[in-house]
Design a protein around this motif. Structure first.
Motif, mmCIF file in Angstrom:
data_model
loop_
_atom_site.group_PDB
_atom_site.id
_atom_site.type_symbol
_atom_site.label_atom_id
_atom_site.label_comp_id
_atom_site.label_asym_id
_atom_site.label_seq_id
_atom_site.Cartn_x
_atom_site.Cartn_y
_atom_site.Cartn_z
ATOM 1 N N LEU A 35 96.809 67.558 57.704
ATOM 2 C CA LEU A 35 96.823 67.207 59.121
ATOM 3 C C LEU A 35 98.228 67.334 59.714
ATOM 4 O O LEU A 35 98.381 67.692 60.879
ATOM 5 N N ASP A 36 99.241 67.031 58.918
ATOM 6 C CA ASP A 36 100.622 67.236 59.377
ATOM 7 C C ASP A 36 100.890 68.709 59.649
ATOM 8 O O ASP A 36 101.603 69.055 60.589
ATOM 9 N N ALA A 37 100.320 69.584 58.828
ATOM 10 C CA ALA A 37 100.545 71.020 58.993
ATOM 11 C C ALA A 37 99.962 71.533 60.304
ATOM 12 O O ALA A 37 100.531 72.430 60.931
ATOM 13 N N PHE A 38 98.832 70.969 60.728
ATOM 14 C CA PHE A 38 98.235 71.404 61.995
ATOM 15 C C PHE A 38 99.007 70.872 63.189
ATOM 16 O O PHE A 38 99.017 71.502 64.245
ATOM 17 N N GLY A 39 99.644 69.716 63.069
ATOM 18 C CA GLY A 39 100.480 69.172 64.130
ATOM 19 C C GLY A 39 99.724 68.754 65.384
ATOM 20 O O GLY A 39 100.291 68.750 66.467
ATOM 21 N N LEU A 40 98.456 68.367 65.242
ATOM 22 C CA LEU A 40 97.653 68.000 66.408
ATOM 23 C C LEU A 40 97.747 66.520 66.758
ATOM 24 O O LEU A 40 97.467 66.140 67.890
ATOM 25 N N LEU A 41 98.139 65.696 65.800
ATOM 26 C CA LEU A 41 98.211 64.253 66.015
ATOM 27 C C LEU A 41 99.585 63.730 65.624
ATOM 28 O O LEU A 41 100.347 64.397 64.926
ATOM 29 N N SER A 42 99.857 62.503 66.070
ATOM 30 C CA SER A 42 101.121 61.870 65.697
ATOM 31 C C SER A 42 101.062 61.422 64.241
ATOM 32 O O SER A 42 99.984 61.333 63.637
ATOM 33 N N VAL A 43 102.212 61.123 63.683
ATOM 34 C CA VAL A 43 102.295 60.688 62.296
ATOM 35 C C VAL A 43 101.531 59.381 62.103
ATOM 36 O O VAL A 43 100.846 59.193 61.083
ATOM 37 N N GLU A 44 101.604 58.478 63.077
ATOM 38 C CA GLU A 44 100.907 57.201 62.977
ATOM 39 C C GLU A 44 99.395 57.402 62.940
ATOM 40 O O GLU A 44 98.691 56.776 62.150
ATOM 41 N N ALA A 45 98.885 58.278 63.790
ATOM 42 C CA ALA A 45 97.441 58.539 63.826
ATOM 43 C C ALA A 45 96.973 59.200 62.534
ATOM 44 O O ALA A 45 95.904 58.865 62.007
ATOM 45 N N ILE A 46 97.762 60.113 62.009
ATOM 46 C CA ILE A 46 97.401 60.782 60.757
ATOM 47 C C ILE A 46 97.401 59.784 59.604
ATOM 48 O O ILE A 46 96.494 59.789 58.771
ATOM 49 N N SER A 47 98.375 58.909 59.563
ATOM 50 C CA SER A 47 98.422 57.893 58.501
ATOM 51 C C SER A 47 97.223 56.962 58.596
ATOM 52 O O SER A 47 96.629 56.582 57.573
ATOM 53 N N PHE A 48 96.846 56.593 59.808
ATOM 54 C CA PHE A 48 95.686 55.727 60.004
ATOM 55 C C PHE A 48 94.405 56.423 59.548
ATOM 56 O O PHE A 48 93.590 55.832 58.829
ATOM 57 N N LEU A 49 94.204 57.669 59.942
ATOM 58 C CA LEU A 49 93.016 58.413 59.535
ATOM 59 C C LEU A 49 92.958 58.590 58.021
ATOM 60 O O LEU A 49 91.896 58.458 57.405
ATOM 61 N N SER A 50 94.079 58.876 57.427
ATOM 62 C CA SER A 50 94.149 59.031 55.977
ATOM 63 C C SER A 50 93.799 57.721 55.273
ATOM 64 O O SER A 50 93.031 57.707 54.316
ATOM 65 N N GLY A 51 94.349 56.642 55.762
ATOM 66 C CA GLY A 51 94.064 55.329 55.175
ATOM 67 C C GLY A 51 92.603 54.945 55.314
ATOM 68 O O GLY A 51 91.993 54.406 54.377
ATOM 69 N N CYS A 52 92.009 55.204 56.473
ATOM 70 C CA CYS A 52 90.589 54.901 56.679
ATOM 71 C C CYS A 52 89.707 55.720 55.752
ATOM 72 O O CYS A 52 88.720 55.222 55.202
ATOM 73 N N THR A 53 90.048 56.972 55.555
ATOM 74 C CA THR A 53 89.265 57.831 54.665
ATOM 75 C C THR A 53 89.350 57.349 53.229
ATOM 76 O O THR A 53 88.341 57.280 52.517
ATOM 77 N N VAL A 54 90.536 56.990 52.779
ATOM 78 C CA VAL A 54 90.710 56.507 51.408
ATOM 79 C C VAL A 54 89.997 55.171 51.226
ATOM 80 O O VAL A 54 89.355 54.925 50.192
ATOM 81 N N LEU A 55 90.060 54.291 52.218
ATOM 82 C CA LEU A 55 89.370 53.009 52.140
ATOM 83 C C LEU A 55 87.857 53.214 52.072
ATOM 84 O O LEU A 55 87.168 52.569 51.265
ATOM 85 N N ALA A 56 87.326 54.105 52.895
ATOM 86 C CA ALA A 56 85.885 54.386 52.866
ATOM 87 C C ALA A 56 85.468 54.971 51.522
ATOM 88 O O ALA A 56 84.411 54.619 50.976
ATOM 89 N N MET A 57 86.301 55.834 50.966
ATOM 90 C CA MET A 57 86.002 56.421 49.666
ATOM 91 C C MET A 57 86.003 55.349 48.570
ATOM 92 O O MET A 57 85.133 55.353 47.691
ATOM 93 N N ALA A 58 86.930 54.438 48.624
ATOM 94 C CA ALA A 58 86.997 53.364 47.629
ATOM 95 C C ALA A 58 85.795 52.435 47.749
ATOM 96 O O ALA A 58 85.200 52.044 46.733
ATOM 97 N N CYS A 59 85.422 52.075 48.976
ATOM 98 C CA CYS A 59 84.262 51.203 49.182
ATOM 99 C C CYS A 59 82.988 51.874 48.682
ATOM 100 O O CYS A 59 82.151 51.240 48.036
ATOM 101 N N PHE A 60 82.824 53.151 48.972
ATOM 102 C CA PHE A 60 81.661 53.892 48.502
ATOM 103 C C PHE A 60 81.612 53.913 46.979
ATOM 104 O O PHE A 60 80.561 53.710 46.377
ATOM 105 N N SER A 61 82.742 54.122 46.360
ATOM 106 C CA SER A 61 82.797 54.178 44.900
ATOM 107 C C SER A 61 82.429 52.836 44.275
ATOM 108 O O SER A 61 81.671 52.776 43.296
#
Length: 82
Positions: A35-61
């Motif tokens: 997501l950083d490579a595409f440069g479409l969002l701010s660093v804060e938004a990318i970190s939030f999206l990444s964290g939400c995805t990892v949290l959802a993956m952990a909960c699913f597991s």
């Protein structure tokens, strides 16, 4: 946010989660640099999206292992830590 951006982010999240599960690493390791490579969002938004995805993956597991009956999660220790 445009529809093609949402589709792109969804595809990146799904593929990173799949690759992360296969390789044994978190999806956030793949999501954030992409997501950083595409440069479409701010660093804060990318970190939030990444964290939400990892949290959802952990909960699913965890839910998958509990429903399968092969859970090694100790609820007395795990619940306060969560």
């Amino acid at each position: 946010m445009k529809l093609h951006e949402i589709i792109l982010f969804g595809m990146i999240g799904l593929s990173a989660s799949t690759a992360g599960a296969v390789c044994g690493i978190g999806g956030g390791v793949i999501i954030k640099p992409l997501l950083d490579a595409f440069g479409l969002l701010s660093v804060e938004a990318i970190s939030f999206l990444s964290g939400c995805t990892v949290l959802a993956m952990a909960c699913f597991s965890v839910l998958k292992s509990i429903s399968g009956g092969d859970s090694s999660v100790d609820r007395t220790t795990g619940t306060p830590l969560a």
